[in-house]
Write a protein that holds these residues in place. Structure first.
Motif, PDB file in Angstrom:
ATOM      1  N   CYS A  97       0.861  -1.301   0.014  1.00  0.00           N
ATOM      2  CA  CYS A  97      -0.058   0.062   0.014  1.00  0.00           C
ATOM      3  C   CYS A  97       0.830   1.377  -0.026  1.00  0.00           C
ATOM      4  CB  CYS A  97      -1.022   0.128   1.218  1.00  0.00           C
ATOM      5  SG  CYS A  97      -2.233   1.154   1.093  1.00  0.00           S
ATOM      6  N   ASN A 142      -0.181   4.285   0.653  1.00  0.00           N
ATOM      7  CA  ASN A 142      -0.727   4.914   1.908  1.00  0.00           C
ATOM      8  C   ASN A 142      -0.362   4.891   3.139  1.00  0.00           C
ATOM      9  OD1 ASN A 142      -2.137   6.385  -0.263  1.00  0.00           O
ATOM     10  ND2 ASN A 142      -4.056   4.996  -0.013  1.00  0.00           N
ATOM     11  N   ASP A 143      -0.517   5.682   4.209  1.00  0.00           N
ATOM     12  CA  ASP A 143       0.217   5.654   5.417  1.00  0.00           C
ATOM     13  C   ASP A 143      -0.822   5.771   6.298  1.00  0.00           C
ATOM     14  OD1 ASP A 143       2.385   4.792   6.577  1.00  0.00           O
ATOM     15  OD2 ASP A 143       3.380   6.769   6.603  1.00  0.00           O
ATOM     16  N   CYS A 144      -2.193   5.227   6.289  1.00  0.00           N
ATOM     17  CA  CYS A 144      -3.129   5.522   7.271  1.00  0.00           C
ATOM     18  C   CYS A 144      -2.440   5.248   8.832  1.00  0.00           C
ATOM     19  CB  CYS A 144      -4.451   4.908   7.075  1.00  0.00           C
ATOM     20  SG  CYS A 144      -4.935   5.106   5.355  1.00  0.00           S
ATOM     21  N   CYS A 175      -3.721   1.642  10.241  1.00  0.00           N
ATOM     22  CA  CYS A 175      -3.753   0.480   9.455  1.00  0.00           C
ATOM     23  C   CYS A 175      -2.373  -0.219   9.239  1.00  0.00           C
ATOM     24  CB  CYS A 175      -4.069   0.796   7.878  1.00  0.00           C
ATOM     25  SG  CYS A 175      -4.377  -0.597   6.973  1.00  0.00           S
ATOM     26  N   ILE A 223      -1.067  -2.176   7.402  1.00  0.00           N
ATOM     27  CA  ILE A 223      -0.422  -2.236   5.952  1.00  0.00           C
ATOM     28  C   ILE A 223       0.108  -1.269   5.796  1.00  0.00           C
ATOM     29  CG2 ILE A 223      -1.520  -4.524   5.558  1.00  0.00           C
ATOM     30  CD1 ILE A 223      -3.036  -3.216   3.190  1.00  0.00           C
ATOM     31  N   ARG A 224       0.056  -0.044   6.364  1.00  0.00           N
ATOM     32  CA  ARG A 224       0.355   1.342   6.129  1.00  0.00           C
ATOM     33  C   ARG A 224       1.935   1.352   5.444  1.00  0.00           C
ATOM     34  NH1 ARG A 224       2.819   4.256  10.418  1.00  0.00           N
ATOM     35  NH2 ARG A 224       1.655   5.987   9.749  1.00  0.00           N
TER      36      ARG A 224
HETATM   37 FE1  FES Z   1      -3.402   1.244   3.096  1.00  0.00          FE
HETATM   38 FE2  FES Z   1      -4.636   2.510   5.015  1.00  0.00          FE
HETATM   39  S1  FES Z   1      -5.446   2.240   3.049  1.00  0.00           S
HETATM   40  S2  FES Z   1      -2.485   1.805   4.880  1.00  0.00           S
END
Ligand code: FES
Ligand code: 5AD
Length: 350
Positions: free
Chosen positions: A62, A64-66, A69, A71-72
């Motif tokens: 992923c 992204n870095d939510c 989460c 799997i950030r």
């Molecule tokens: Fe991938 Fe949140 S959607 S880290």
């Protein structure tokens, strides 16, 4: 409070203040009152049927870095994997034989899976299983990409809005992610013709009762076909590792409110709910949910798709999960059905 539940039951619109009041003051007695009504509405539209969706977690890469989460992208401890097209198709084969007629392709936002690769996978799935619905859950894309996936045969799209409040959104996500773009995605998806699901976590860090009330107003206005909610559960390798989890009681209460607010909606009783309580998914159904989403991913990768800690069903084969859920549903008087399980409200305007 009962008057407010009665109002919702009669399909009268509640104000943000009224939702907030309910969320701040709910208790076991009012919850039971709500669930009697929400179950009745659920039975009116969907009887005692439970729709099942075969979840295929095909990549945990992923970009992204939510903050919540597992799997950030900054989580160096996540073991990354991708399934090949053949892996995905064999999950579908196994799922089809078990009675699944919806496949959900879920993954992180992974640039390896270009639009060309995705459309190829989607068309092959639809070719092999024309009687099945394909649901995508792969995050924020351009309108053009969404159109290409739709033209390749994708039927539905899940993209949780996470929180309707922009300030709260910025406490859960880095600045790069914008709540404006997320809502743009949801509107595009609906206009293109997908059955669309949005949703949020219950008890996410910094969430207030007012924020949840704003989520309810957003749902009422957006009128999604599906709503996915579950408790926030801390993941040990994220910035939110020490934050308290969402509660079973509030998640169930929100499920009941959603069922009364959007009577026709497809509402899953999620794995996260089953993770915070051994009977969480059964209780979710009894609060008005009508969908479950067992995992079809190969057991070899299950433990790697760890959005949150202690996720259940990570060691079980698809068939085991399906049988387990089937008997759990029977034990509370519901039947898992083999059908696409489309939304009953064909009249939702896009
Ligand atoms: Fe991938 Fe949140 S959607 S880290
Ligand atoms: N706890 C609960 N739910 C989570 N999600 C992501 N991380 C967590 C967590 N720590 C949810 C998000 C996302 C969906 C795929 O999973 O709402 O949209």
């Amino acid at each position: 409070m009962k008057e407010l539940i009665d109002k919702l039951y009669k399909n009268t619109v509640l104000s943000k203040q009224e939702y907030k009041y309910l969320i701040e003051n709910f208790n076991p007695e009012i919850s039971e009152y709500l669930f009697e009504k929400s179950r009745e509405v659920r039975h009116r539209y969907y009887g005692h049927d439970i729709y099942i969706r075969g979840l295929i977690e095909f990549t945990n890469y992923c970009k992204n870095d939510c903050y919540y989460c597992g799997i950030r992208c900054s989580n160096r401890n996540a073991q990354r994997y991708r399934l090949s097209k053949d892996d995905i198709l064999s999950c579908c084969k196994e799922g089809y034989e078990l009675g699944f007629r919806t496949f959900v392709l879920q993954g992180g936002e992974d640039n390896y899976f270009t639009d060309d690769k995705m459309t190829d996978i989607i068309s092959e799935m639809k070719n092999n299983y024309p009687d099945c619905a394909v649901t995508l859950s792969i995050g924020e894309k351009s309108r053009e990409s969404y159109e290409r996936f739709f033209n390749a045969g994708a039927d539905r799209y899940l993209l949780r809005h996470e929180t309707a409040n922009n300030e709260h959104y910025s406490k859960l996500h880095p600045d790069k992610l914008s709540p404006i773009n997320r809502k743009r995605c949801l509107r595009d998806l609906k206009e293109i013709g997908y059955q669309v699901g949005c949703g949020f976590m219950v008890g996410s860090p910094f969430q207030t009762a007012e924020n949840l009330a704003e989520d309810m107003i957003f749902l009422k206005e957006f009128r999604p076909h599906m709503v996915g909610i579950g408790p926030f559960i801390a993941q040990h390798d994220t910035p939110f590792r020490d934050m308290p989890n969402g509660t079973l009681e509030l998640t169930l209460f929100m499920l009941g409110l959603i069922r009364l607010t959007l009577p026709y909606v497809l509402l899953p009783s999620t794995t996260a709910l089953g993770t915070i309580h051994p009977l969480g998914r059964e209780k979710g159904i009894l609060a008005g949910a009508n969908v479950i989403m067992p995992n079809l991913s190969p057991v070899s990768v299950r433990k790697k798709y760890m959005l949150y800690d202690n996720k259940i069903c990570t060691g079980d084969e698809a068939a085991e999960c399906k049988n387990c859920l089937q008997s759990r549903m029977r034990s509370i008087g519901y039947n898992v059905v083999t059908s696409r399980g489309d939304c009953k409200q064909s009249a939702i305007s896009n």
